[in-house]
Design an enzyme around this catalytic site. Structure first.
Site, PDB file in Angstrom:
ATOM      1  N   GLY A  96       0.842  -1.181   0.000  1.00  0.00           N
ATOM      2  CA  GLY A  96       0.000   0.000   0.000  1.00  0.00           C
ATOM      3  C   GLY A  96       0.879   1.232   0.000  1.00  0.00           C
ATOM      4  O   GLY A  96       2.016   1.196   0.468  1.00  0.00           O
ATOM      5  N   CYS A 139       5.742   0.136   7.710  1.00  0.00           N
ATOM      6  CA  CYS A 139       5.413   1.277   6.859  1.00  0.00           C
ATOM      7  C   CYS A 139       6.644   1.659   6.041  1.00  0.00           C
ATOM      8  O   CYS A 139       7.752   1.725   6.576  1.00  0.00           O
ATOM      9  CB  CYS A 139       4.966   2.443   7.734  1.00  0.00           C
ATOM     10  SG  CYS A 139       4.524   3.922   6.823  1.00  0.00           S
ATOM     11  N   GLU A 183      -3.573   2.604   5.176  1.00  0.00           N
ATOM     12  CA  GLU A 183      -3.378   3.652   4.165  1.00  0.00           C
ATOM     13  C   GLU A 183      -4.316   4.834   4.394  1.00  0.00           C
ATOM     14  O   GLU A 183      -3.934   5.988   4.201  1.00  0.00           O
ATOM     15  CB  GLU A 183      -3.540   3.083   2.752  1.00  0.00           C
ATOM     16  CG  GLU A 183      -2.530   1.999   2.397  1.00  0.00           C
ATOM     17  CD  GLU A 183      -1.076   2.384   2.649  1.00  0.00           C
ATOM     18  OE1 GLU A 183      -0.709   3.567   2.489  1.00  0.00           O
ATOM     19  OE2 GLU A 183      -0.296   1.497   3.029  1.00  0.00           O
ATOM     20  N   HIS A 186      -2.979   7.273   6.741  1.00  0.00           N
ATOM     21  CA  HIS A 186      -1.985   8.190   6.164  1.00  0.00           C
ATOM     22  C   HIS A 186      -2.633   9.479   5.661  1.00  0.00           C
ATOM     23  O   HIS A 186      -2.076  10.564   5.847  1.00  0.00           O
ATOM     24  CB  HIS A 186      -1.221   7.534   5.011  1.00  0.00           C
ATOM     25  CG  HIS A 186      -0.039   6.737   5.439  1.00  0.00           C
ATOM     26  ND1 HIS A 186       1.041   7.289   6.090  1.00  0.00           N
ATOM     27  CD2 HIS A 186       0.248   5.426   5.293  1.00  0.00           C
ATOM     28  CE1 HIS A 186       1.937   6.352   6.331  1.00  0.00           C
ATOM     29  NE2 HIS A 186       1.479   5.206   5.872  1.00  0.00           N
TER      30      HIS A 186
END
Length: 182
Positions: free
Chosen positions: A44, A95, A138, A141
């Protein structure tokens, strides 16, 4: 085009991203994001991770699937989580913006999300298990949230030095990175 991945410590990673104007041509950017994600061996990638504070992320969780399971490859434009349901379950997350650090994060097992694809077709879909987890990671984010925000205070203290090093560009990543400006 393969973008460098923005590292932990860059303000763009902690900022809530803006909507993309409806109908804007994003096909090239979506393809660039997939290319960037694959070059970094990710599953991702959110636009803030390439320095763009816009509500866009791409997912291809096929590498996480067991034999016979169907993965998902999608772009999510201007997504909005409508509902999260089911029991919270723990899973060790990592990440691309925080290389070399992993931590257990609890998330609900089901997510219902409204989003547009790269052709501006609207979708409302429900995802579960690992698909939901990648989407939630995601989605965080574009909300300015990192998986490290969910870690216990003790775990955060243990990682403080490593995170400081990452923010200075002292990382062991086999992909291009962008060091936060001081």
């Amino acid at each position: 085009m393969i973008y460098p991945i923005v590292l932990f410590g860059d303000p763009v990673l902690k900022k809530k991203a803006s909507d993309i104007p409806h109908g804007e041509d994003v096909k090239e950017l979506v393809q660039d994001m997939f290319d960037t994600m694959y070059a970094a061996s990710g599953v991702g990638l959110a636009a803030p991770q390439i320095g763009k504070s816009i509500r866009l992320f791409v997912v291809d969780d096929n590498p996480m699937m067991e034999e016979g399971e169907q993965g998902m490859k999608k772009a999510f434009i201007n997504p909005e989580i409508i509902e999260e349901d089911g029991d919270d379950w723990a899973f060790e997350e990592g990440c691309l913006s925080i290389p070399g650090i992993r931590g257990e994060v609890e998330r609900p097992e089901i997510v219902k999300i409204k989003y547009y694809d790269e052709d501006w077709n609207e979708h409302i879909e429900e995802f579960d298990d690992i698909h939901a987890r990648v989407i939630q990671h995601e989605y965080d984010h574009i909300e300015g949230i990192l998986f490290t925000d969910y870690l216990t205070p003790f775990k955060k203290r243990l990682l403080k030095g490593k995170l400081a090093s990452i923010s200075k560009g002292k990382v062991d990543a086999d992909y291009r990175v962008k060091v936060p400006k001081k």
